[in-house]
Write an enzyme that holds these catalytic residues in place. Structure first.
Site, PDB file in Angstrom:
ATOM      1  N   HIS A 122     -19.986  30.316   5.524  1.00  0.00           N
ATOM      2  CA  HIS A 122     -19.838  31.669   6.449  1.00  0.00           C
ATOM      3  C   HIS A 122     -19.122  32.584   5.352  1.00  0.00           C
ATOM      4  O   HIS A 122     -18.107  33.264   5.814  1.00  0.00           O
ATOM      5  CB  HIS A 122     -19.152  31.618   7.566  1.00  0.00           C
ATOM      6  CG  HIS A 122     -19.078  32.514   8.507  1.00  0.00           C
ATOM      7  ND1 HIS A 122     -19.306  32.360   9.842  1.00  0.00           N
ATOM      8  CD2 HIS A 122     -19.428  33.899   8.518  1.00  0.00           C
ATOM      9  CE1 HIS A 122     -19.455  33.546  10.598  1.00  0.00           C
ATOM     10  NE2 HIS A 122     -19.726  34.567   9.896  1.00  0.00           N
ATOM     11  N   ARG A 177     -25.603  34.437  13.163  1.00  0.00           N
ATOM     12  CA  ARG A 177     -24.702  33.224  13.973  1.00  0.00           C
ATOM     13  C   ARG A 177     -25.525  31.979  14.254  1.00  0.00           C
ATOM     14  O   ARG A 177     -26.742  32.021  14.546  1.00  0.00           O
ATOM     15  CB  ARG A 177     -24.578  34.184  15.239  1.00  0.00           C
ATOM     16  CG  ARG A 177     -23.347  35.038  15.199  1.00  0.00           C
ATOM     17  CD  ARG A 177     -22.034  34.376  14.980  1.00  0.00           C
ATOM     18  NE  ARG A 177     -20.889  35.479  14.701  1.00  0.00           N
ATOM     19  CZ  ARG A 177     -20.284  36.194  13.848  1.00  0.00           C
ATOM     20  NH1 ARG A 177     -21.055  35.956  12.656  1.00  0.00           N
ATOM     21  NH2 ARG A 177     -19.506  37.172  13.729  1.00  0.00           N
TER      22      ARG A 177
HETATM   23  C1  GLV Z   1     -18.704  37.730  10.326  1.00  0.00           C
HETATM   24  O1  GLV Z   1     -19.250  36.992  10.560  1.00  0.00           O
HETATM   25  C2  GLV Z   1     -18.766  38.823  11.036  1.00  0.00           C
HETATM   26  O2  GLV Z   1     -19.010  38.954  12.138  1.00  0.00           O
HETATM   27  O3  GLV Z   1     -18.259  40.143  10.441  1.00  0.00           O
END
Ligand code: GLV
Length: 303
Positions: free
Chosen positions: A266, A218
């Site tokens: 991401h 994160r």
């Molecule tokens: C993606 O970032 C997840 O937490 O699955």
């Protein structure tokens, strides 16, 4: 109630197949809110959540669940997604970048452009320790994958651990020790009050000179201006960011144009209905039988 953020048709098909006796209602077409017992989503309108008086559990389609901090959602058990296939994709992503920078593959891209044939000797794999920040299911998967390639593994967690072949570190002092003995650091930490802003100038100052930082947990765990300074000061030779504090990364961020930063949006591991839906269906069946689903989100821990 089903509201995934992608692959809508696949989710509906998979869950209908896995839970044939269940009446699956796809948000926003909820024709019988009173009958909704389970909600499957990443984030959902918290006002809408009040329409389901008989809700028994929320099943997240993500591994990270910081969206549930703050108590805006109904007070029912929240189940995280622990999908080995996703962990495998993330391990491949981390391994790719560790190998890329360890073996100086970026330099060969430049050399090819200049038609230069010049081998660059690099450290032996056994002399290139990789630190993993966060050693839960996904961190462990990444560690196992890199250990399989011959990299020594350092693991950092809140509570430490002991297992053969892994050097464990814990707590604030352990963090500095861990980053100072690693040539690459892979960050897979969740976003919790304890981890937010953890990787700041004070910690970055302890990184081994010239090391590589790969962040795929994160973005909020890294203080981005401090990261840019660490790159400019030569503490870090490169940073790979699959996650950033604000997503999408704003156009004004200096990270976009930094020559030693690689950005991906991401995507280190996707949630795929093909593997995630059967896991979520299995947890729903567990709850139906009166058993505990897993892994359960613990609001006190924050993950
Ligand atoms: C993606 O970032 C997840 O937490 O699955």
């Amino acid at each position: 109630m089903l509201n995934p953020y992608s692959e809508r048709a696949e989710w509906l098909e998979m869950l209908t197949r896995e839970l044939p006796d269940m009446n699956i209602q796809f948000y926003p077409d909820i024709y019988d809110p009173d009958s909704v017992e389970y909600a499957v989503f990443w984030v959902h309108d918290t006002e809408d959540m009040r329409r389901y008086p008989n809700l028994r559990a929320i099943l997240a389609v993500t591994a990270g669940v910081e969206q549930f901090a703050g108590g805006d959602y109904p007070d029912v058990p929240i189940v995280r997604l622990a999908d080995e296939a996703m962990a495998g994709e993330m391990a491949a992503y981390a391994a790719h970048w560790v190998v890329h920078f360890h073996r100086k593959l970026d330099a060969y891209i430049d050399q090819q452009a200049a038609k230069v044939w010049r081998p660059i000797r690099t450290a032996a794999t056994g002399d290139f320790p990789v630190g993993i920040l966060g050693f839960g299911a996904i961190g462990r998967h990444i560690g196992k994958c890199l250990a399989g390639l011959g990299y020594p593994i350092n693991a950092w967690t809140r509570s430490g651990g002991e297992e053969e072949g892994i050097t464990h570190y814990r707590g604030r002092d352990g963090l500095k020790g861990m980053v100072s003995t690693s040539r690459a650091v892979v960050n897979i930490l969740p976003d919790t009050p304890e981890t937010r802003g953890l990787i700041d100038a004070g910690v970055l100052a302890h990184f081994a000179p010239g090391s590589v930082y790969v962040s795929l947990g994160r973005g909020a765990t890294t203080v981005e201006p401090d990261l840019v300074s660490a790159l400019d000061d030569g503490i870090l030779s490169a940073a790979v960011l699959d996650v950033t504090e604000t997503e999408p990364l704003p156009p004004g961020s200096p990270l976009w144009e930094h020559p030693r930063v690689r950005i991906t949006p991401h995507t280190s591991g996707f949630t795929r209905a093909s593997t995630a839906a059967p896991l979520i269906a299995a947890n729903i069946r567990r709850i139906q039988r009166g058993e505990q689903p897993f892994p359960l989100y613990d609001p006190r821990r924050g993950y």
